[in-house]
Design a protein around this motif. Structure first.
Motif, PDB file in Angstrom:
ATOM      1  N   LEU A 159       0.858  -1.179   0.000  1.00 59.55           N
ATOM      2  CA  LEU A 159       0.000   0.000   0.000  1.00 59.55           C
ATOM      3  C   LEU A 159       0.888   1.220   0.000  1.00 59.55           C
ATOM      4  N   LEU A 160       0.792   2.042  -1.058  1.00 62.24           N
ATOM      5  CA  LEU A 160       1.537   3.295  -1.121  1.00 62.24           C
ATOM      6  C   LEU A 160       0.667   4.405  -0.537  1.00 62.24           C
ATOM      7  N   PHE A 161       1.218   5.150   0.386  1.00 65.00           N
ATOM      8  CA  PHE A 161       0.499   6.227   1.069  1.00 65.00           C
ATOM      9  C   PHE A 161       1.151   7.542   0.662  1.00 65.00           C
ATOM     10  N   PHE A 162       0.346   8.431   0.090  1.00 66.72           N
ATOM     11  CA  PHE A 162       0.865   9.719  -0.400  1.00 66.72           C
ATOM     12  C   PHE A 162      -0.094  10.819   0.063  1.00 66.72           C
ATOM     13  N   PRO A 163      -0.001  11.219   1.329  1.00 66.93           N
ATOM     14  CA  PRO A 163      -0.968  12.158   1.899  1.00 66.93           C
ATOM     15  C   PRO A 163      -0.595  13.608   1.651  1.00 66.93           C
ATOM     16  N   GLY A 164      -1.425  14.506   2.202  1.00 66.45           N
ATOM     17  CA  GLY A 164      -1.100  15.925   2.225  1.00 66.45           C
ATOM     18  C   GLY A 164      -1.275  16.655   0.923  1.00 66.45           C
ATOM     19  N   SER A 165      -1.831  16.014  -0.081  1.00 69.76           N
ATOM     20  CA  SER A 165      -1.932  16.594  -1.421  1.00 69.76           C
ATOM     21  C   SER A 165      -0.567  17.005  -1.967  1.00 69.76           C
ATOM     22  N   THR A 166       0.477  16.258  -1.568  1.00 66.82           N
ATOM     23  CA  THR A 166       1.817  16.534  -2.087  1.00 66.82           C
ATOM     24  C   THR A 166       1.877  16.344  -3.597  1.00 66.82           C
TER      25      THR A 166
END
Length: 323
Positions: A159-166
């Protein structure tokens, strides 16, 4: 007697000082002038960004955190057990803690973070909080190909997690390329959980990047301090001003460092002359509509499997799988 287990191991691919020098010289020689936003995150910049996330105007962190808490059971059901959790741009890892709590039996956690200090601090904290999860931190620039360490116990999926609207910090072609890279990294049966900032009232968006306390301005200007500290540059930081404005047509915040007068600065023996009012573009922050984001995903060979928005449609979480 068995030896004590290794709590975590670091893969250190931190960019070299020469990379910063080359990128700074290239960007400042261009027209318009630019500096890459990835260099915001030295130790000082990482601390300032954590302060930004606590400012009342800065809604993304507050809303995304609440959404992760609210939708944790649904996310866990969608992902399944025994995952290898990989996070791009992990920062302090505060949001990750919610996933590690909510997912079923996380095998390992690999944060990929450019700031070594922030990475080590977050992993130390999370290793104590989740002793059963193998910690495999990677200090690297996630925008380039990063070899991921394999956990000692095989995981069922990634599972790739890419939060914060980066993702919004990248122009469209770059964002699509990053999504394509994520598709390859997640592998068969894997998924990505991406946070996206949604298009809304421009006044709300602009306020988030121009907080009254001036923390975002200090964060942006720290980029010049970093060039002075690490490259021996001689920027008069007080001669530049933070400016963040929302471009409605392109649906993005455009952040600049604006020269307040005619001046010059030198890096590695190269002189740069700035006119009064001349800007150095340091960051974009794109805001999305559902149609925008779905089209980008399709171009990258991904589909939106599940979607969650907050009650005001200010921010969204999207679960992506291979198309």
């Amino acid at each position: 007697m068995n030896p004590a287990p290794i709590r975590w191991r670091l893969t250190d691919l931190q960019p070299r000082k020469g990379d910063l020098r080359a990128d700074a010289l290239e960007g400042l020689s261009a027209r318009p002038r630019t500096l890459p936003s990835k260099y915001f995150y030295d130790a000082t910049g990482s601390r300032l960004f954590e302060q930004i996330t606590r400012q009342p105007e800065y809604y993304p962190t507050r809303i995304e955190t609440a959404m992760l808490q609210q939708h944790a059971p649904a996310i866990a059901r969608a992902i399944g057990p025994d995952v290898h959790l990989v996070e791009y741009g992990s920062g302090s890892g505060r949001k990750t803690e919610l996933l590690l709590e909510g997912l079923d039996g996380v095998v390992a956690y690999t944060p990929v973070e450019i700031s070594r200090e922030a990475l080590l601090a977050s992993v130390e904290r999370l290793a104590r909080r989740f002793p059963a999860v193998e910690m495999l931190p990677v200090c690297a620039d996630f925008t380039t190909a990063v070899p991921l360490p394999e956990p000692a116990r095989p995981a069922r999926s990634r599972l790739l997690f890419f939060p914060g609207s980066t993702l919004g910090n990248f122009e469209r072609a770059e964002a699509v390329g990053l999504l394509q890279s994520m598709r390859a990294t997640m592998g068969a049966g894997g998924a990505a959980l991406v946070g996206i900032d949604l298009d809304k009232d421009p006044a709300v968006i602009e306020a988030a990047y121009n907080d009254a306390a001036g923390v975002t301005a200090a964060f942006t200007l720290n980029l010049l301090h970093r060039l002075n500290r690490e490259l021996g540059a001689d920027f008069d930081v007080g001669g530049f001003q933070h400016r963040a404005r929302y471009c409605t047509r392109r649906r993005r915040i455009e952040t600049d460092l604006v020269s307040l007068r005619e001046q010059h600065a030198s890096i590695a023996g190269q002189r740069f002359d700035f006119a009064q009012g001349e800007a150095i573009r340091v960051e974009y922050s794109h805001k999305y509509t559902d149609a925008d984001f779905a089209a980008m995903c399709a171009e990258a060979g991904l589909r939106v499997a599940q979607a969650w928005n907050d009650a005001d449609d200010w921010f969204g979480l999207r679960l992506l799988r291979a198309a």
